[in-house]
Each structure stands twice: as C-alpha cells, then as structure tokens.
Scaffold this motif. Structure first.
Motif, short mmCIF file in Angstrom:
data_model
loop_
_atom_site.label_atom_id
_atom_site.label_comp_id
_atom_site.label_asym_id
_atom_site.label_seq_id
_atom_site.Cartn_x
_atom_site.Cartn_y
_atom_site.Cartn_z
N SER A 123 51.05 -24.09 15.06
CA SER A 123 51.54 -22.90 14.37
C SER A 123 51.67 -23.18 12.88
O SER A 123 51.57 -24.33 12.42
N GLU A 124 51.91 -22.13 12.10
CA GLU A 124 52.02 -22.31 10.65
C GLU A 124 53.19 -23.22 10.30
O GLU A 124 53.06 -24.11 9.45
N ARG A 180 52.30 -26.86 11.35
CA ARG A 180 51.38 -27.53 10.42
C ARG A 180 52.08 -27.90 9.12
O ARG A 180 51.84 -28.98 8.54
#
Length: 475
Positions: A234-235, A238
């Motif tokens: 996921s953002e 990361r």
C-alpha cells in the motif's frame, strides 16, 4: 470544510473550551519521547496537574478520567492494547493521534516563532527550486550542463578548503540552521502517526474485502493465504519501507553528524537534548511501525489459514440483519423502550477442554515446538462439572425450588424462613440469590429481619436485611 472543522482532531482540540489547558497537559505527558502511557497512569497524572491549572485560572471542573475519555471520543487520543512482557494481561494505553500532533506542533510554533525570512531558509528554498528545475528538465543537454556547473562549484569549494580560505558558518547562522533542522524533524512524528492510521485503515479495508467475498478461492484470498503482504504494497506501507531503509543507510553518518554539530554549534540545552534524541526517537518509531505492520499481516494470514473465515462471514451477515431489523423498527419503537429480555442466572453450558486452542505467541511464522505425547483420555464426571459450575454461578433453580417449597407449605415466605427451612448450600451466594429473587418477585414490608447461615467452610454468619415477602410461587 465544515465536516473537517467538526471532525478533524486538530481543529476539535484547538476549538475546545479548555484548549490551552489540554495542550499543556498533552504536551507534558505525551509529547517528546514519551509518546504512550497506560490510561490509568495518564488520568492520575492529569488529576495531579488539575489543581495547579485551576490556580492559574483554568476552569476544569472534572477529574482526569473525564478528560481522557473525552479526548478518546474526539479522536485526540488513540487507545491501543499492548501485552507487557512481565504479565499475561493486556494493558490499555493511549497515545496522541496524528491530528493532535499537528495541533501541538502548531501551538509550539506560535510560542517559539522563527524570523519570517532568514538567509539560510531562503537559500534552502532557492536551492530546492533550482534542483527541481534541473531534475525535471526533459532536455538531456540542459541536465548535463547543470551537473557540470555543480561539479565546477564543488571543485572551487574543494580548492578553497585546500588553501585554507574557506570559513565555517558564523555561530548565529549555524545555530539557526540547526533550529531549522529540528523544526523539520518535529513534523516527522505526525507523519508517522498518519502512516500508522493509514495502515490500520488499509487493514480494515482488506478485512472487509475478505468478509464481503462470496467464499470462493479468488486471487486475493489466495494471495493472503500464501503470505503476500498487501499492507507493505500500500502507499503507507511503501512509504514506511522507504523511510526505514533511508534511516538505516544514513544511520552511522547521521550519528557522526549529530556529534559534530553538538561539538561545534552552541545550542540551548533543550535544543541540544532534542537533537541528541532525534535519531533514537526516529529509529524507535520506525521499528514500532514495522512491528505493527507485521502484526497486522500475520493477523490477516491467521484469519485466512485458521478456517474461521466462514464463521466471520456468517457473524457479519447476522449483525447486518440485526442492524437492518433495528433500523426498520426505529420508526415505530421509541428510544428508551424497555425490552423484556432476560438472561437466567446459573445457565452454564460447560465446554469440552478439547475445544480450547492454545495461543501461539510467535504467530504463523514461528516454528511450532515438538508436540508432547498425547495423554490417555480420562473420564469426566458430569457431577464434577456441575460442581465447578456451582462454584462460579449462583444456583437460581435450587433457590427457586426452596422458595416455592416454603410458599406451598405456609402460604408465604421470607428470606429468613427459606433459610431456616433449607440451608444455604452456597453460603453467602445463596443469600444474595434469595435476596435478588425477593426484590424481583416479592413485596417489601418496610421492615428488616435477621438471617443466619453457614459459610462454605462451616462458619456461622448473620446479617440484617430488608424484609421481603413471597406471597406466591416464583416462576
């Protein structure tokens, strides 16, 4: 914007009636490197500080527990459960939410304003703008020319340093640059809190997706089963991985840089202490977030691999049906309507010991120890199980039979007459059960009566209780 004004924890905190006192208390007990406290400990500390704040003119009519509960409800504090290493019981802790960290940072900047424009800050802005323009330029010749200019400038600085012509930053400029570094670092805890919030939101979305699926072995379910880490992809995941990697790569150099700055730049003691704690605080926060992401990933895998997913789906469906029924009845049933639903005391359904599953603290990734040889099965006595149930529950059925026996013989009964006819087989628990039945099914006479019984150890006991009279059989 209206919803943001009413719901964002930062605005909720700053617009509250006692915002100044709240900021002081939260910064004192949860700011800096403390970050987290048990709920009871935070409430006790606030209780100790409230008299001081009242003398300073703040109107704080309630106890610390009230304010802690209010901050939790408003999203200013985040409540979590953590298992301490020295105990088997979980401890409930609270920490500042990302919105609360933003609010405290904003107030800190109001209390310690920096100059509107400084040469170092303006230089950093212009350097960043120039670097952005060079790196975003699509023309390769232009990028090469920029790199050659940077190399020429660096060669000139190296040559001046060799000749001894270069001078360090003036003390005031160096101190100002250090304060700017601390100001930038002060925003990182709020950023990490937002990462944690986003990870938990992503975890809830993944669980919802699992529960809403039709149960077929689709690709997403297979990915979870095989251990694919959707949280890390996921953002927020990361960003956390990149933050952790960058911190690990620059750890030794950054430690040396902090030591050199402290040796050469004169800073106030609080600023020097904040700079000294900077790296350990960031490392602890990164490690904690990584542990959180790992625990969430393992919980997802355990949810899929344990075979409990169908039961979770069924429970979700039943809860949804109950909510739909409640919404349908809300128009016809006023709020506060008494629901005549009761749970009989003493209804214990013993479970087989084989139904308990031992908890593996290492999760799915831990290697299970060698299983010990299974012991020979032992017969379980139903009488022994009933005796165990009586030790933990009041036998209301037995007490109801005793009351009805006395009422059938004498036409009426009191707690004292029932105990005189039938001994209290569970000691004080029998007396409490009889008094409960009397309050529910008897009539108060307004007087008192002496009751006596023997405890489970045979010790004589006596008490004076309000008198209730049973005039008919207890159903």
């Amino acid at each position: 914007m209206r919803a943001l004004l009413q719901e964002h924890p930062a605005w909720v905190l700053l617009r509250s009636r006692n915002a100044a006192a709240a900021v002081v208390l939260l910064e004192r007990h949860l700011g800096a490197a403390r970050r987290r406290l048990p709920v009871e400990q935070l409430a006790d500390r606030i209780d100790d500080d409230i008299p001081e704040l009242r003398r300073a003119g703040f109107e704080l009519p309630y106890s610390g527990w009230f304010y802690v509960s209010e901050w939790i409800d408003e999203g200013v504090l985040v409540r979590r459960r953590a298992a301490p290493a020295t105990s088997d019981t979980a401890t409930e802790t609270v920490e500042l939410s990302d919105g609360a960290l933003v609010a405290l940072r904003f107030v800190a900047r109001l209390g310690r304003p920096h100059p509107a424009v400084t040469p170092s800050r303006l230089g950093a802005v212009l350097d960043g703008l120039h670097a952005l323009a060079d790196e975003a330029d699509p023309d390769p010749e232009a990028r090469l020319e920029s790199l050659l200019e940077q190399r020429a400038a660096l060669d000139a600085r190296i040559e001046r340093a060799r000749r001894g012509d270069s001078a360090p930053l003036p003390p005031e400029a160096a101190a100002e640059r250090a304060r700017e570094v601390l100001a930038l670092a002060g925003d990182i805890p709020a950023d990490l809190a937002r990462v944690r919030t986003e990870l938990e939101r992503t975890d809830r979305e993944l669980r919802r997706r699992l529960l809403e699926s039709d149960g077929s072995r689709d690709t997403f379910l297979d990915d979870i089963y095989r251990g694919v880490d959707h949280l890390a992809e996921s953002e927020a995941g990361r960003g956390l991985v990149a933050f952790r990697d960058l911190l690990r790569q620059a750890e030794h150099r950054a430690q040396d840089d902090v030591g050199r700055v402290l040796d050469s730049v004169h800073l106030a003691p609080p600023e020097a202490s904040a700079l000294r704690r900077l790296l350990p605080t960031l490392q602890d926060a990164a490690d904690e977030l990584t542990d959180t992401m790992t625990a969430l990933r393992r919980a997802l895998q355990r949810m899929v691999r344990s075979g409990e997913l169908p039961a979770e789906r069924a429970l979700r469906r039943l809860l949804g049906e109950a909510q739909d029924a409640a919404l349908a009845a809300a128009a016809d049933v006023p709020a506060g309507t008494e629901m005549r639903l009761t749970l009989r005391l003493g209804d214990v359904a013993p479970r087989s010991p084989g139904g308990f599953v031992p908890h593996n603290p290492g999760g799915e990734d831990a290697e299970a120890p060698e299983a010990a040889p299974a012991a020979a099965p032992r017969p379980v006595s139903l009488t022994a199980l009933r005796a165990m149930a009586r030790d933990s529950e009041i036998d209301v059925d037995e007490l109801r039979g005793h009351v009805n026996d006395v009422v059938d013989g004498a036409g009426r009964a009191t707690v004292a007459s029932v105990l005189a006819a039938h001994p209290a087989t569970q000691g004080a628990a029998s007396v409490v059960g009889l008094l409960t039945l009397a309050e529910e099914h008897g009539t108060t006479t307004g007087g008192t009566e002496d009751v006596s019984w023997r405890s489970s150890r045979g010790v004589a006991r006596r008490a004076v209780l309000p008198q209730h009279q049973f005039e008919e059989r207890v159903p």
